[in-house]
Design an enzyme around this catalytic site. Sequence first.
Site, mmCIF file in Angstrom:
data_model
loop_
_atom_site.group_PDB
_atom_site.id
_atom_site.type_symbol
_atom_site.label_atom_id
_atom_site.label_comp_id
_atom_site.label_asym_id
_atom_site.label_seq_id
_atom_site.Cartn_x
_atom_site.Cartn_y
_atom_site.Cartn_z
ATOM 1 N N SER A 141 0.865 -1.190 0.000
ATOM 2 C CA SER A 141 0.000 0.000 0.000
ATOM 3 C C SER A 141 0.896 1.232 0.000
ATOM 4 O O SER A 141 2.057 1.155 0.443
ATOM 5 C CB SER A 141 -0.859 0.008 1.272
ATOM 6 N N TYR A 154 -1.222 -0.802 10.530
ATOM 7 C CA TYR A 154 -1.300 -1.025 9.077
ATOM 8 C C TYR A 154 -0.050 -0.452 8.391
ATOM 9 O O TYR A 154 0.541 -1.098 7.524
ATOM 10 C CB TYR A 154 -2.568 -0.348 8.554
HETATM 11 N N1 NAD Z 1 -8.973 -0.694 -0.742
HETATM 12 C C1 NAD Z 1 -7.943 0.119 -0.557
HETATM 13 O O1 NAD Z 1 -8.093 1.343 -0.501
HETATM 14 C C2 NAD Z 1 -6.552 -0.445 -0.435
HETATM 15 C C3 NAD Z 1 -5.482 0.441 -0.540
HETATM 16 C C4 NAD Z 1 -4.195 -0.058 -0.417
HETATM 17 C C5 NAD Z 1 -3.992 -1.402 -0.182
HETATM 18 N N2 NAD Z 1 -5.064 -2.229 -0.068
HETATM 19 C C6 NAD Z 1 -4.790 -3.640 0.195
HETATM 20 O O2 NAD Z 1 -5.425 -4.446 -0.777
HETATM 21 C C7 NAD Z 1 -5.690 -5.725 -0.217
HETATM 22 C C8 NAD Z 1 -7.128 -6.091 -0.488
HETATM 23 O O3 NAD Z 1 -7.958 -5.110 0.089
HETATM 24 P P1 NAD Z 1 -9.430 -4.807 -0.430
HETATM 25 O O4 NAD Z 1 -9.643 -3.352 -0.287
HETATM 26 O O5 NAD Z 1 -9.643 -5.470 -1.736
HETATM 27 O O6 NAD Z 1 -10.267 -5.510 0.752
HETATM 28 P P2 NAD Z 1 -11.574 -6.421 0.744
HETATM 29 O O7 NAD Z 1 -12.082 -6.400 2.148
HETATM 30 O O8 NAD Z 1 -12.497 -6.024 -0.355
HETATM 31 O O9 NAD Z 1 -10.990 -7.876 0.412
HETATM 32 C C9 NAD Z 1 -10.147 -8.552 1.305
HETATM 33 C C10 NAD Z 1 -10.505 -10.019 1.318
HETATM 34 O O10 NAD Z 1 -9.577 -10.686 2.181
HETATM 35 C C11 NAD Z 1 -10.286 -11.641 2.924
HETATM 36 N N3 NAD Z 1 -9.533 -11.971 4.138
HETATM 37 C C12 NAD Z 1 -9.350 -11.218 5.244
HETATM 38 N N4 NAD Z 1 -8.605 -11.873 6.141
HETATM 39 C C13 NAD Z 1 -8.304 -13.073 5.588
HETATM 40 C C14 NAD Z 1 -7.559 -14.186 6.032
HETATM 41 N N5 NAD Z 1 -6.980 -14.203 7.235
HETATM 42 N N6 NAD Z 1 -7.445 -15.249 5.211
HETATM 43 C C15 NAD Z 1 -8.042 -15.253 3.987
HETATM 44 N N7 NAD Z 1 -8.752 -14.217 3.520
HETATM 45 C C16 NAD Z 1 -8.894 -13.143 4.315
HETATM 46 C C17 NAD Z 1 -11.632 -10.997 3.201
HETATM 47 O O11 NAD Z 1 -12.626 -11.961 3.546
HETATM 48 C C18 NAD Z 1 -11.906 -10.306 1.867
HETATM 49 O O12 NAD Z 1 -12.619 -11.150 0.978
HETATM 50 C C19 NAD Z 1 -5.336 -5.629 1.267
HETATM 51 O O13 NAD Z 1 -4.039 -6.152 1.469
HETATM 52 C C20 NAD Z 1 -5.337 -4.140 1.517
HETATM 53 O O14 NAD Z 1 -4.513 -3.757 2.590
HETATM 54 C C21 NAD Z 1 -6.342 -1.794 -0.196
#
Ligand code: NAD
Length: 263
Positions: A141, A154
């Site tokens: 991120s 985080y």
């Molecule tokens: N959305 C944002 O703004 C953003 C920005 C930067 C980085 N990210 C990163 O992107 C990645 C995905 O985020 P997202 O926004 O798509 O989130 P999201 O909540 O839409 O998807 C995350 C998925 O991970 C699953 N999950 C959580 N813990 C788990 C575990 N222990 N084992 C297996 N699955 C698990 C959840 O059930 C969910 O389906 C993360 O690493 C997040 O930190 C997101």
Amino acid sequence: MRLDGKVAVITGGGSGIGAATARAFTREGARVVLADIDADAGGRVAAELRAGGATIDFLHADAADPAEIDRVVGFAVGEHGGLDILHNNHVGFEAGRIGDLTLDGFRRSLDIGLVSYWYATKVALGPMLAAGRGSIVNTASVSGLAGDFGLGAYNVLKAGVVNLSRVTGIEYARKGIRCNAVCPGPIGTPPIDRLRERAPQTWEDIRDAIPMGRYGRPEEIAAVVLFLASDEAAFVTGTHVVADGGLWAHSGMPPLGGLGPDF
Ligand SMILES: NC(=O)c1ccc[n+]([C@@H]2O[C@H](COP(=O)([O-])OP(=O)(O)OC[C@H]3O[C@@H](n4cnc5c(N)ncnc54)[C@H](O)[C@@H]3O)[C@@H](O)[C@H]2O)c1
């Protein structure tokens, strides 16, 4: 197709960026093993893609549990004969300022968001080293490149993911295995949708802080992951790609008006 015949594991593939990556990978010919702790969400994504002709299996698994990672990677290798791509993508963390975080919450955040990425990498290296090829793409991120207010755990875990990607990249560079991170800025996924409902002003403030003036779309991150996973990125390793609408390029200073040429 860009991933023809490749076998990929995606953690946290039931939603947001992971689900978009599953769509991109299968569209490009990969056989995908999707793991998620949410059985309904993961099952839905896999069923939708399978109905469209994709080769995809869903495993209900907690990626923070080493035994579950063993099972997921073991399934991919047993079912498809190897593992070409690992996309570590799941996350879970305690929010709060540094002084307000709990010991358990901080430890658990690192366990879910960082230790598990290392462990999955370690396990995936087995079949990748045996085959002499592989690509690992970690979701970090922009919050791993700088600090945010109220996201200390985080920030720390994502910084760890960035450096895990560097070390893995250099250590296995001569073994045919690449490792990189993608650093998204704020992306319109379910956690951000929840933020919009709970704190609409904060949601707007974040949007306005992004030079492009909008949130990113999950497909825009999946496109970067696809590139890093594919042979098109054959000479790219140990680095991170920022996809954030310009957020990280900004020093944080407000617009400087009224200074005059003699300032
Ligand atoms: N959305 C944002 O703004 C953003 C920005 C930067 C980085 N990210 C990163 O992107 C990645 C995905 O985020 P997202 O926004 O798509 O989130 P999201 O909540 O839409 O998807 C995350 C998925 O991970 C699953 N999950 C959580 N813990 C788990 C575990 N222990 N084992 C297996 N699955 C698990 C959840 O059930 C969910 O389906 C993360 O690493 C997040 O930190 C997101």
